[in-house]
Design a protein around this motif. Structure first.
Motif, PDB file in Angstrom:
ATOM      1  N   ALA A 154      -1.553  43.436   3.834  1.00  0.00           N
ATOM      2  CA  ALA A 154      -1.546  42.475   4.945  1.00  0.00           C
ATOM      3  C   ALA A 154      -0.544  41.339   4.786  1.00  0.00           C
ATOM      4  O   ALA A 154      -0.001  40.860   5.782  1.00  0.00           O
ATOM      5  N   VAL A 155      -0.264  40.916   3.556  1.00  0.00           N
ATOM      6  CA  VAL A 155       0.548  39.706   3.402  1.00  0.00           C
ATOM      7  C   VAL A 155       1.945  39.836   4.012  1.00  0.00           C
ATOM      8  O   VAL A 155       2.332  39.001   4.831  1.00  0.00           O
ATOM      9  N   PRO A 156       2.712  40.891   3.662  1.00  0.00           N
ATOM     10  CA  PRO A 156       4.021  40.993   4.321  1.00  0.00           C
ATOM     11  C   PRO A 156       3.915  41.153   5.834  1.00  0.00           C
ATOM     12  O   PRO A 156       4.792  40.673   6.571  1.00  0.00           O
ATOM     13  N   ILE A 157       2.849  41.801   6.304  1.00  0.00           N
ATOM     14  CA  ILE A 157       2.701  41.988   7.754  1.00  0.00           C
ATOM     15  C   ILE A 157       2.490  40.634   8.427  1.00  0.00           C
ATOM     16  O   ILE A 157       3.124  40.317   9.432  1.00  0.00           O
ATOM     17  N   MET A 158       1.597  39.833   7.832  1.00  0.00           N
ATOM     18  CA  MET A 158       1.376  38.494   8.392  1.00  0.00           C
ATOM     19  C   MET A 158       2.674  37.680   8.369  1.00  0.00           C
ATOM     20  O   MET A 158       2.990  36.987   9.327  1.00  0.00           O
ATOM     21  N   THR A 159       3.425  37.791   7.269  1.00  0.00           N
ATOM     22  CA  THR A 159       4.674  37.029   7.168  1.00  0.00           C
ATOM     23  C   THR A 159       5.619  37.394   8.301  1.00  0.00           C
ATOM     24  O   THR A 159       6.210  36.520   8.937  1.00  0.00           O
ATOM     25  N   ILE A 160       5.737  38.702   8.579  1.00  0.00           N
ATOM     26  CA  ILE A 160       6.697  39.111   9.600  1.00  0.00           C
ATOM     27  C   ILE A 160       6.210  38.693  10.987  1.00  0.00           C
ATOM     28  O   ILE A 160       7.007  38.373  11.862  1.00  0.00           O
ATOM     29  N   ILE A 161       4.887  38.662  11.193  1.00  0.00           N
ATOM     30  CA  ILE A 161       4.373  38.185  12.481  1.00  0.00           C
ATOM     31  C   ILE A 161       4.791  36.725  12.668  1.00  0.00           C
ATOM     32  O   ILE A 161       5.189  36.310  13.749  1.00  0.00           O
ATOM     33  N   GLY A 162       4.736  35.968  11.580  1.00  0.00           N
ATOM     34  CA  GLY A 162       5.129  34.554  11.650  1.00  0.00           C
ATOM     35  C   GLY A 162       6.607  34.356  11.872  1.00  0.00           C
ATOM     36  O   GLY A 162       7.019  33.629  12.776  1.00  0.00           O
ATOM     37  N   THR A 163       7.446  35.030  11.058  1.00  0.00           N
ATOM     38  CA  THR A 163       8.883  34.810  11.225  1.00  0.00           C
ATOM     39  C   THR A 163       9.376  35.451  12.525  1.00  0.00           C
ATOM     40  O   THR A 163      10.338  34.990  13.118  1.00  0.00           O
ATOM     41  N   GLY A 164       8.682  36.494  12.965  1.00  0.00           N
ATOM     42  CA  GLY A 164       9.047  37.125  14.229  1.00  0.00           C
ATOM     43  C   GLY A 164       8.793  36.228  15.423  1.00  0.00           C
ATOM     44  O   GLY A 164       9.260  36.486  16.522  1.00  0.00           O
ATOM     45  N   PHE A 165       8.031  35.159  15.183  1.00  0.00           N
ATOM     46  CA  PHE A 165       7.730  34.225  16.262  1.00  0.00           C
ATOM     47  C   PHE A 165       9.008  33.628  16.853  1.00  0.00           C
ATOM     48  O   PHE A 165       9.088  33.377  18.053  1.00  0.00           O
ATOM     49  N   ALA A 166      10.028  33.420  15.990  1.00  0.00           N
ATOM     50  CA  ALA A 166      11.312  32.888  16.478  1.00  0.00           C
ATOM     51  C   ALA A 166      11.927  33.860  17.479  1.00  0.00           C
ATOM     52  O   ALA A 166      12.466  33.466  18.506  1.00  0.00           O
ATOM     53  N   LEU A 167      11.799  35.147  17.150  1.00  0.00           N
ATOM     54  CA  LEU A 167      12.296  36.196  18.030  1.00  0.00           C
ATOM     55  C   LEU A 167      11.574  36.143  19.380  1.00  0.00           C
ATOM     56  O   LEU A 167      12.162  36.324  20.436  1.00  0.00           O
ATOM     57  N   LEU A 168      10.272  35.901  19.295  1.00  0.00           N
ATOM     58  CA  LEU A 168       9.440  35.851  20.494  1.00  0.00           C
ATOM     59  C   LEU A 168       9.892  34.718  21.413  1.00  0.00           C
ATOM     60  O   LEU A 168       9.978  34.880  22.625  1.00  0.00           O
ATOM     61  N   ILE A 169      10.222  33.565  20.818  1.00  0.00           N
ATOM     62  CA  ILE A 169      10.666  32.430  21.630  1.00  0.00           C
ATOM     63  C   ILE A 169      11.964  32.781  22.354  1.00  0.00           C
ATOM     64  O   ILE A 169      12.109  32.532  23.549  1.00  0.00           O
ATOM     65  N   GLY A 170      12.896  33.404  21.607  1.00  0.00           N
ATOM     66  CA  GLY A 170      14.129  33.841  22.244  1.00  0.00           C
ATOM     67  C   GLY A 170      13.822  34.796  23.388  1.00  0.00           C
ATOM     68  O   GLY A 170      14.389  34.703  24.466  1.00  0.00           O
ATOM     69  N   GLY A 171      12.878  35.720  23.137  1.00  0.00           N
ATOM     70  CA  GLY A 171      12.501  36.691  24.153  1.00  0.00           C
ATOM     71  C   GLY A 171      11.881  36.040  25.369  1.00  0.00           C
ATOM     72  O   GLY A 171      12.152  36.423  26.503  1.00  0.00           O
ATOM     73  N   VAL A 172      11.058  35.007  25.130  1.00  0.00           N
ATOM     74  CA  VAL A 172      10.396  34.309  26.237  1.00  0.00           C
ATOM     75  C   VAL A 172      11.429  33.720  27.182  1.00  0.00           C
ATOM     76  O   VAL A 172      11.327  33.840  28.399  1.00  0.00           O
ATOM     77  N   VAL A 173      12.470  33.107  26.593  1.00  0.00           N
ATOM     78  CA  VAL A 173      13.509  32.482  27.401  1.00  0.00           C
ATOM     79  C   VAL A 173      14.128  33.515  28.349  1.00  0.00           C
ATOM     80  O   VAL A 173      14.300  33.270  29.542  1.00  0.00           O
ATOM     81  N   VAL A 174      14.428  34.696  27.800  1.00  0.00           N
ATOM     82  CA  VAL A 174      15.073  35.733  28.611  1.00  0.00           C
ATOM     83  C   VAL A 174      14.086  36.338  29.610  1.00  0.00           C
ATOM     84  O   VAL A 174      14.380  36.481  30.792  1.00  0.00           O
ATOM     85  N   THR A 175      12.884  36.684  29.108  1.00  0.00           N
ATOM     86  CA  THR A 175      11.921  37.381  29.949  1.00  0.00           C
ATOM     87  C   THR A 175      11.505  36.539  31.157  1.00  0.00           C
ATOM     88  O   THR A 175      11.352  37.051  32.260  1.00  0.00           O
ATOM     89  N   GLU A 176      11.338  35.244  30.939  1.00  0.00           N
ATOM     90  CA  GLU A 176      10.944  34.392  32.060  1.00  0.00           C
ATOM     91  C   GLU A 176      12.026  34.363  33.131  1.00  0.00           C
ATOM     92  O   GLU A 176      11.729  34.239  34.313  1.00  0.00           O
ATOM     93  N   SER A 177      13.292  34.479  32.700  1.00  0.00           N
ATOM     94  CA  SER A 177      14.364  34.530  33.689  1.00  0.00           C
ATOM     95  C   SER A 177      14.339  35.849  34.450  1.00  0.00           C
ATOM     96  O   SER A 177      14.525  35.870  35.662  1.00  0.00           O
ATOM     97  N   VAL A 178      14.101  36.954  33.730  1.00  0.00           N
ATOM     98  CA  VAL A 178      14.089  38.263  34.387  1.00  0.00           C
ATOM     99  C   VAL A 178      12.943  38.338  35.395  1.00  0.00           C
ATOM    100  O   VAL A 178      13.130  38.801  36.521  1.00  0.00           O
ATOM    101  N   PHE A 179      11.758  37.894  34.997  1.00  0.00           N
ATOM    102  CA  PHE A 179      10.583  38.083  35.837  1.00  0.00           C
ATOM    103  C   PHE A 179      10.246  36.857  36.685  1.00  0.00           C
ATOM    104  O   PHE A 179       9.207  36.819  37.331  1.00  0.00           O
TER     105      PHE A 179
END
Lengths: 313, 294
Positions: free
Chosen positions: A236-261
């Protein structure tokens, strides 16, 4: 243990201070007159003067910084140069769509990605493994907005199952919200699922090779329990870590997705602010998202002690 | 629990070099990826010679036409040939991807070497890197472009800066473990100069992981360029890039989705190939992984 938690929390402070300095300098160290950059080519001297006073640009740099941080600590993020409303109010009005979509995306991604990764590791080097890995490589290779448009084309335009764009608050009408939120969530989830599934697979592969897994199987523990209780908990530990660091990716995605939709969230707010050079809003959004990222990763770091009793600091 | 090896090895052949160590056979995956990449890079380089139409010439009569013999992929809202634009668009997109990868690896390498070797510098450098990593890279990049103008160089810088901390962390971790090796201690004891130790003894250890990291950065830089253009914070719209072509197609999406899909397909194929090659490079270059998979 308590000492570790305290040290980990205190370590956040220098990071946030440096982020604040960086955000502050971003505008001031740009070549040219910041007021002119913000106002654009068509600005009148009066407009320039108004921007200079509202951002305090005529003061010396260190005084500007102290004033800015002082206001920041009181929760004052400044006033928009375009709409003249306080930035906190603007964020308050726009944050809920983003939170709803982001939380749904995270839950959805974890629910899809972790079983996918476990399956891929369990059935290592079979078609299931290759299918998961192919999806994961593919997820990293297609721009978020292209995925969004493919979904719109297929589900909204061809099949007519879902509305094309827009947003409805879940408190008003949950069905309407769901119909409009599904495609943005799936779009955002693609890259996140790819990331988490990949890490889950790698981490599980390592754990499944351990002796205690063989022991558990040898004593006849059901495979489901071996996988999810014995193996996944240790992976679980590396999985949790990647969920956390992937959060930055999610923010970038939110910016784009909100524009698309066409979703009126803080991602759109940020893009609009940047295109209009509404600097107080840009500053606030970078600070807010960085703060969130740091906070989430702090929580995840602290949660390791729950997942892995071996970790005692 | 282990599956029948026969179908698995066939799948392996298809998907890549997972079992490379024995005999160094490359699967079809990386070979196809390399071929695709060669075609895309070559066509981008030769674009001015091979495209059927000038990618900038507008023709009001030919607006938004479907595929025809004259325009194999149709035309865009200004009557420009989509095929010519997509092929030409690769030039800037690839330039930005490769440029961002090379520059961020070089800068990250220098900072990482210093950070891994000097403890005092390390504490400060790593705090700064942690802070840079906390800022979402897309937001940082659009803010940088918005402030510095939409030139190719400012877009490249905006994409490069957020990638640097990741390179620094990688180089630092390699240096931290290599520093304890006897040959480094010997070099210190012999009185070698600091730059020499860093460059001749420590730097070579980072080359393999940096090659892998570089390919991933290149792929993500091409993606970021597309996203920046899409959001209106990319290279000036007069220059065709994959991102710009898609951004322009956005307005006519419901009318003519192919304006987004063709450049999107080209870009995705390109990134997919780079990622596959990166994975292959990692499997070949990372001995830990070889052992685990063997």
């Amino acid at each position: 243990m308590l000492g570790y938690i305290l040290r980990r929390i205190l370590a956040v402070i220098p990071v946030m201070i440096i982020v604040a300095v960086f955000v502050f300098l971003l505008l001031r160290l740009t070549p040219g007159d910041p007021a002119a950059i913000i106002a654009g080519d068509m600005a009148t001297p009066a407009q320039l003067e108004r921007i200079r006073t509202s951002l305090g640009l005529s003061e010396p740099l260190h005084i500007q910084f102290v004033t800015w941080v002082g206001l920041l600590l009181q929760g004052d993020l400044g006033t928009s140069l375009i709409s003249n409303t306080p930035v906190t109010t603007m964020i308050g009005q726009r944050i809920w769509p983003t939170i709803n979509i982001a939380v749904m995306t995270i839950l959805l991604s974890v629910a899809i990605a972790v079983p996918m990764g476990v399956l891929a590791a369990w059935r290592h080097r079979t078609w299931a493994d290759y299918a998961v890995m192919s999806f994961s490589v593919l997820g990293f290779s297609i721009p978020v907005f292209v995925i969004g448009y493919i979904f719109i084309q297929v589900f909204s335009i061809e099949l007519r199952w879902l509305p094309v764009q827009g947003y409805a608050a879940p408190s008003d009408d949950f069905g309407r919200f769901l119909a409009r939120a599904i495609l943005p969530c799936l779009t955002l989830a693609t890259i996140y699922v790819a990331l988490i599934a990949r890490m889950t697979r790698a981490s599980m592969l390592e754990v499944l090779g351990e002796d205690y897994i063989r022991t558990a199987r040898a004593k006849g523990v059901a495979e489901r329990i071996v996988l999810f209780r014995h193996a996944l908990r240790n992976a679980a530990v590396p999985i949790m870590t990647i969920i956390g660091t992937g959060f930055a990716l999610l923010i970038g995605g939110v910016v784009v997705t909100e524009s698309v939709f066409n979703i009126p969230g803080i991602g759109r707010l940020t893009v609009d602010a940047i295109l209009a050079r509404d600097y107080p809003v840009i500053q606030a959004m970078i600070l807010l998202t960085s703060g969130l990222y740091v906070f989430i990763n702090l929580l995840i770091d602290l949660s390791y002690t729950l997942f892995d009793p071996r970790i005692r600091y | 629990m282990q599956a029948d090896p026969q179908p698995a090895s066939r799948m392996q052949w298809l998907f890549g070099a997972i079992a490379l160590p024995a005999g160094w056979r490359l699967g079809a995956g990386p070979i196809v990826a390399a071929l695709v990449l060669v075609v895309i890079v070559a066509s981008a380089l030769l674009a001015p010679l091979i495209v059927p139409h000038d990618p900038m010439t507008m023709d009001a009569v030919q607006r938004l036409k479907g595929p025809s013999e004259m325009y194999p992929l149709g035309t865009d809202a200004y009557g420009r040939d989509v095929l010519s634009r997509v092929v030409t668009g690769g030039r800037i997109s690839l330039l930005i991807g490769i440029g961002a990868a090379v520059v961020s690896v070089l800068i990250g390498l220098l900072i990482g070497l210093v950070s891994g070797f000097f403890r005092t510098a390390d504490a400060i450098i790593m705090r700064i890197m942690d802070s840079l990593m906390a800022i979402p890279s897309i937001l940082l990049a659009i803010a940088l472009v918005a402030l510095n103008g939409p030139s190719i160089w400012s877009v490249m810088a905006a994409i490069t800066i957020p990638e640097i901390p990741r390179v620094v962390r990688l180089v630092r971790s390699v240096v931290l473990s290599a520093r304890e090796e006897p040959y480094v201690e010997a070099a210190i004891a012999l009185g070698s100069s600091m730059p020499k130790i860093l460059w001749q003894h420590l730097m070579p250890n980072t080359l393999a992981p940096l090659t892998v990291q570089g390919t991933y950065i290149c792929a993500s830089a091409i993606l970021t360029e597309a996203i920046l253009s899409f959001l209106g914070a990319g290279v000036s719209t007069e220059i065709p890039t994959w991102g710009n072509i898609m951004a322009e197609g956005r307005v006519y999406f419901q009318l003519k989705p192919s304006l987004i899909f063709w450049p999107g397909l080209m870009l995705s194929l390109c990134i997919l190939s780079i990622n596959l090659l990166g994975d292959t490079a990692r499997d070949v270059l990372d001995p830990r992984l070889k052992k685990r998979e063997a």
